[in-house]
Design a protein around this motif. Structure first.
Motif, PDB file in Angstrom:
ATOM      1  N   GLU A   1       5.413   0.758  -8.296  1.00 44.78           N
ATOM      2  CA  GLU A   1       4.565  -0.024  -7.412  1.00 44.78           C
ATOM      3  C   GLU A   1       5.070  -1.458  -7.383  1.00 44.78           C
ATOM      4  O   GLU A   1       5.429  -2.022  -8.419  1.00 44.78           O
ATOM      5  CB  GLU A   1       3.105   0.027  -7.858  1.00 44.78           C
ATOM      6  N   PHE A   2       5.100  -2.033  -6.184  1.00 43.56           N
ATOM      7  CA  PHE A   2       5.585  -3.397  -5.991  1.00 43.56           C
ATOM      8  C   PHE A   2       4.532  -4.226  -5.258  1.00 43.56           C
ATOM      9  O   PHE A   2       3.688  -3.695  -4.537  1.00 43.56           O
ATOM     10  CB  PHE A   2       6.870  -3.407  -5.159  1.00 43.56           C
ATOM     11  N   GLY A   3       4.629  -5.528  -5.464  1.00 49.72           N
ATOM     12  CA  GLY A   3       3.795  -6.468  -4.725  1.00 49.72           C
ATOM     13  C   GLY A   3       4.566  -7.754  -4.515  1.00 49.72           C
ATOM     14  O   GLY A   3       5.719  -7.887  -4.944  1.00 49.72           O
ATOM     15  N   THR A   4       3.929  -8.710  -3.872  1.00 54.05           N
ATOM     16  CA  THR A   4       4.540 -10.023  -3.707  1.00 54.05           C
ATOM     17  C   THR A   4       3.717 -11.062  -4.458  1.00 54.05           C
ATOM     18  O   THR A   4       2.484 -10.978  -4.513  1.00 54.05           O
ATOM     19  CB  THR A   4       4.640 -10.416  -2.226  1.00 54.05           C
TER      20      THR A   4
ATOM     21  N   PRO B   1       8.401   8.214  -0.362  1.00 62.92           N
ATOM     22  CA  PRO B   1       7.167   7.447  -0.572  1.00 62.92           C
ATOM     23  C   PRO B   1       5.908   8.279  -0.380  1.00 62.92           C
ATOM     24  O   PRO B   1       5.927   9.370   0.197  1.00 62.92           O
ATOM     25  CB  PRO B   1       7.269   6.350   0.489  1.00 62.92           C
ATOM     26  N   ALA B   2       4.812   7.723  -0.865  1.00 64.25           N
ATOM     27  CA  ALA B   2       3.510   8.373  -0.732  1.00 64.25           C
ATOM     28  C   ALA B   2       2.453   7.306  -0.469  1.00 64.25           C
ATOM     29  O   ALA B   2       2.637   6.131  -0.800  1.00 64.25           O
ATOM     30  CB  ALA B   2       3.159   9.168  -1.986  1.00 64.25           C
ATOM     31  N   THR B   3       1.366   7.732   0.135  1.00 62.85           N
ATOM     32  CA  THR B   3       0.236   6.828   0.315  1.00 62.85           C
ATOM     33  C   THR B   3      -0.511   6.703  -0.998  1.00 62.85           C
ATOM     34  O   THR B   3      -0.521   7.619  -1.820  1.00 62.85           O
ATOM     35  CB  THR B   3      -0.724   7.366   1.383  1.00 62.85           C
ATOM     36  N   LYS B   4      -1.140   5.559  -1.214  1.00 63.07           N
ATOM     37  CA  LYS B   4      -1.965   5.374  -2.393  1.00 63.07           C
ATOM     38  C   LYS B   4      -3.329   5.999  -2.155  1.00 63.07           C
ATOM     39  O   LYS B   4      -4.002   5.684  -1.177  1.00 63.07           O
ATOM     40  CB  LYS B   4      -2.124   3.884  -2.711  1.00 63.07           C
TER      41      LYS B   4
ATOM     42  N   TYR C   1       9.676   7.774   5.718  1.00 60.58           N
ATOM     43  CA  TYR C   1      10.104   6.378   5.653  1.00 60.58           C
ATOM     44  C   TYR C   1       9.593   5.614   6.868  1.00 60.58           C
ATOM     45  O   TYR C   1       9.212   4.440   6.761  1.00 60.58           O
ATOM     46  CB  TYR C   1      11.627   6.316   5.579  1.00 60.58           C
ATOM     47  N   ALA C   2       9.544   6.289   8.008  1.00 64.78           N
ATOM     48  CA  ALA C   2       9.023   5.644   9.214  1.00 64.78           C
ATOM     49  C   ALA C   2       7.579   5.206   9.025  1.00 64.78           C
ATOM     50  O   ALA C   2       7.168   4.155   9.544  1.00 64.78           O
ATOM     51  CB  ALA C   2       9.141   6.595  10.413  1.00 64.78           C
ATOM     52  N   ALA C   3       6.798   5.988   8.278  1.00 60.15           N
ATOM     53  CA  ALA C   3       5.403   5.616   8.019  1.00 60.15           C
ATOM     54  C   ALA C   3       5.328   4.363   7.162  1.00 60.15           C
ATOM     55  O   ALA C   3       4.431   3.527   7.332  1.00 60.15           O
ATOM     56  CB  ALA C   3       4.671   6.776   7.340  1.00 60.15           C
ATOM     57  N   VAL C   4       6.263   4.203   6.220  1.00 54.03           N
ATOM     58  CA  VAL C   4       6.307   2.988   5.404  1.00 54.03           C
ATOM     59  C   VAL C   4       6.662   1.787   6.279  1.00 54.03           C
ATOM     60  O   VAL C   4       6.065   0.713   6.165  1.00 54.03           O
ATOM     61  CB  VAL C   4       7.314   3.140   4.250  1.00 54.03           C
TER      62      VAL C   4
ATOM     63  N   PRO D   1       0.821  -1.223   0.000  1.00 57.34           N
ATOM     64  CA  PRO D   1       0.000   0.000   0.000  1.00 57.34           C
ATOM     65  C   PRO D   1       0.851   1.268   0.000  1.00 57.34           C
ATOM     66  O   PRO D   1       0.610   2.207   0.773  1.00 57.34           O
ATOM     67  CB  PRO D   1      -0.794  -0.137   1.301  1.00 57.34           C
ATOM     68  N   VAL D   2       1.852   1.298  -0.864  1.00 57.28           N
ATOM     69  CA  VAL D   2       2.812   2.401  -0.881  1.00 57.28           C
ATOM     70  C   VAL D   2       3.135   2.766  -2.320  1.00 57.28           C
ATOM     71  O   VAL D   2       3.370   1.883  -3.146  1.00 57.28           O
ATOM     72  CB  VAL D   2       4.130   2.002  -0.163  1.00 57.28           C
ATOM     73  N   GLU D   3       3.120   4.060  -2.619  1.00 59.46           N
ATOM     74  CA  GLU D   3       3.665   4.549  -3.877  1.00 59.46           C
ATOM     75  C   GLU D   3       5.158   4.765  -3.656  1.00 59.46           C
ATOM     76  O   GLU D   3       5.557   5.587  -2.828  1.00 59.46           O
ATOM     77  CB  GLU D   3       3.001   5.879  -4.276  1.00 59.46           C
ATOM     78  N   CYS D   4       5.985   4.023  -4.366  1.00 61.06           N
ATOM     79  CA  CYS D   4       7.435   4.099  -4.169  1.00 61.06           C
ATOM     80  C   CYS D   4       8.001   5.155  -5.116  1.00 61.06           C
ATOM     81  O   CYS D   4       8.234   4.880  -6.296  1.00 61.06           O
ATOM     82  CB  CYS D   4       8.068   2.737  -4.398  1.00 61.06           C
ATOM     83  N   VAL D   5       8.201   6.338  -4.595  1.00 62.54           N
ATOM     84  CA  VAL D   5       8.644   7.478  -5.400  1.00 62.54           C
ATOM     85  C   VAL D   5      10.128   7.731  -5.132  1.00 62.54           C
ATOM     86  O   VAL D   5      10.582   7.683  -3.987  1.00 62.54           O
ATOM     87  CB  VAL D   5       7.829   8.738  -5.053  1.00 62.54           C
TER      88      VAL D   5
END
Length: 296
Positions: free
Chosen positions: A207-210, A149-152, A164-167, A101-105
């Protein structure tokens, strides 16, 4: 937003601003996702009535080119380009991922929301909690790329820059470190490739996932003019807004007196004039050709 087209053998799941998502119901790819890039264009969280011809196909082909350049750094979600004729060229078959749930900027240059955060946090001058030197201006190259990073956001809402702490709090310390390191590695590779072709990669969103095996996989679109800021290197000049290979032409027109649109009204911008549509399409084509070395 226009309704997503019906596609035989696929069940519509969701439509975003510019992409439509389906689940494939039969055949060798049953259970996989069909991701279709439309010609829709959005600005300021509005999806416009106008479309940019060929945009969906340009972005799809560009993402596929980048996935190939990055395959030794991180696996990607594309399974096949064998898609129904109705969406040929603008769609890919993808594996299902559990998305973070993270936009990886990542930013290599200061502009956009990063510039706003930098100015708002003076005299510390921080972006996502990262302190930067004083005296930077719009378009300044950063001492080194930074993970911001940013929230989606939901459709119609703005992504929000976070620390980064929020991530770490959202996904755990190990996953946060992996996302940060992969994002910076992808940017490093892409920045070098773009620079060789006379293009500045100012920033990009990943954007990443598993997957089912627990691997971290690169998903969504990647390094397109819709998810990145590309600037012509020869025109780069810190201290002003940079010319870009993206939809800035559309934003500029919408904010001009010519459009007659009041951004504060809450109403969607009006349809685009034909010349704005063509100029925007030309910028997407130019970015594709410069980066890939292929003729459109």
């Amino acid at each position: 937003m226009p309704d997503a087209p019906a596609i035989a053998g696929a069940r519509h799941l969701h439509s975003g601003k510019v992409r439509d998502l389906y689940e494939i119901e039969g055949g060798p790819h049953a259970g996989h996702l069909l991701v279709v890039a439309s010609d829709r264009i959005s600005i300021f969280d509005f999806v416009l009535d106008s479309v940019i011809p060929d945009k969906g196909e340009i972005l799809t082909r560009m993402s596929l080119w980048w996935f190939e350049q990055l395959r030794d750094l991180v696996p990607h979600h594309v399974v096949s380009t064998d898609v129904p004729d109705a969406v040929a060229g603008r769609a890919v078959v993808c594996q299902k991922l559990e998305m973070y749930p993270v936009e990886c900027v990542v930013r290599g240059y200061l502009t956009g929301s990063g510039l706003l955060d930098y100015a708002a946090t003076a005299p510390d001058h921080e972006v996502c909690g990262i302190a930067l030197p004083a005296g930077l201006v719009d378009g300044s190259r950063l001492p080194e790329p930074i993970f911001t990073p940013a929230t989606k956001a939901e459709l119609g809402d703005h992504d929000e820059n976070v620390s980064y702490a929020a991530v770490e709090a959202a996904v755990g310390a190990d996953a946060a470190a992996t996302l940060r390191d992969l994002t910076l590695a992808v940017y490093g590779r892409a920045d070098a490739l773009a620079r060789e072709r006379g293009i500045v990669l100012a920033d990009t969103k990943l954007e990443f996932g598993t997957d089912a095996a627990g691997r971290v996989v690169l998903g969504d679109e990647v390094l397109t003019p819709d998810s990145s800021r590309f600037w012509p290197a020869e025109a780069w000049e810190p201290g002003r807004a940079q010319p870009s290979y993206d939809k800035q032409i559309v934003r500029n027109w919408a904010l001009s007196p010519e459009s007659g649109w009041d951004r504060a009204s809450g109403e969607a911008p009006p349809p685009l004039p034909p010349e704005v549509v063509e100029r925007t399409r030309s910028r997407y084509v130019e970015a594709y050709e410069l980066l890939t070395g292929e003729r459109w």
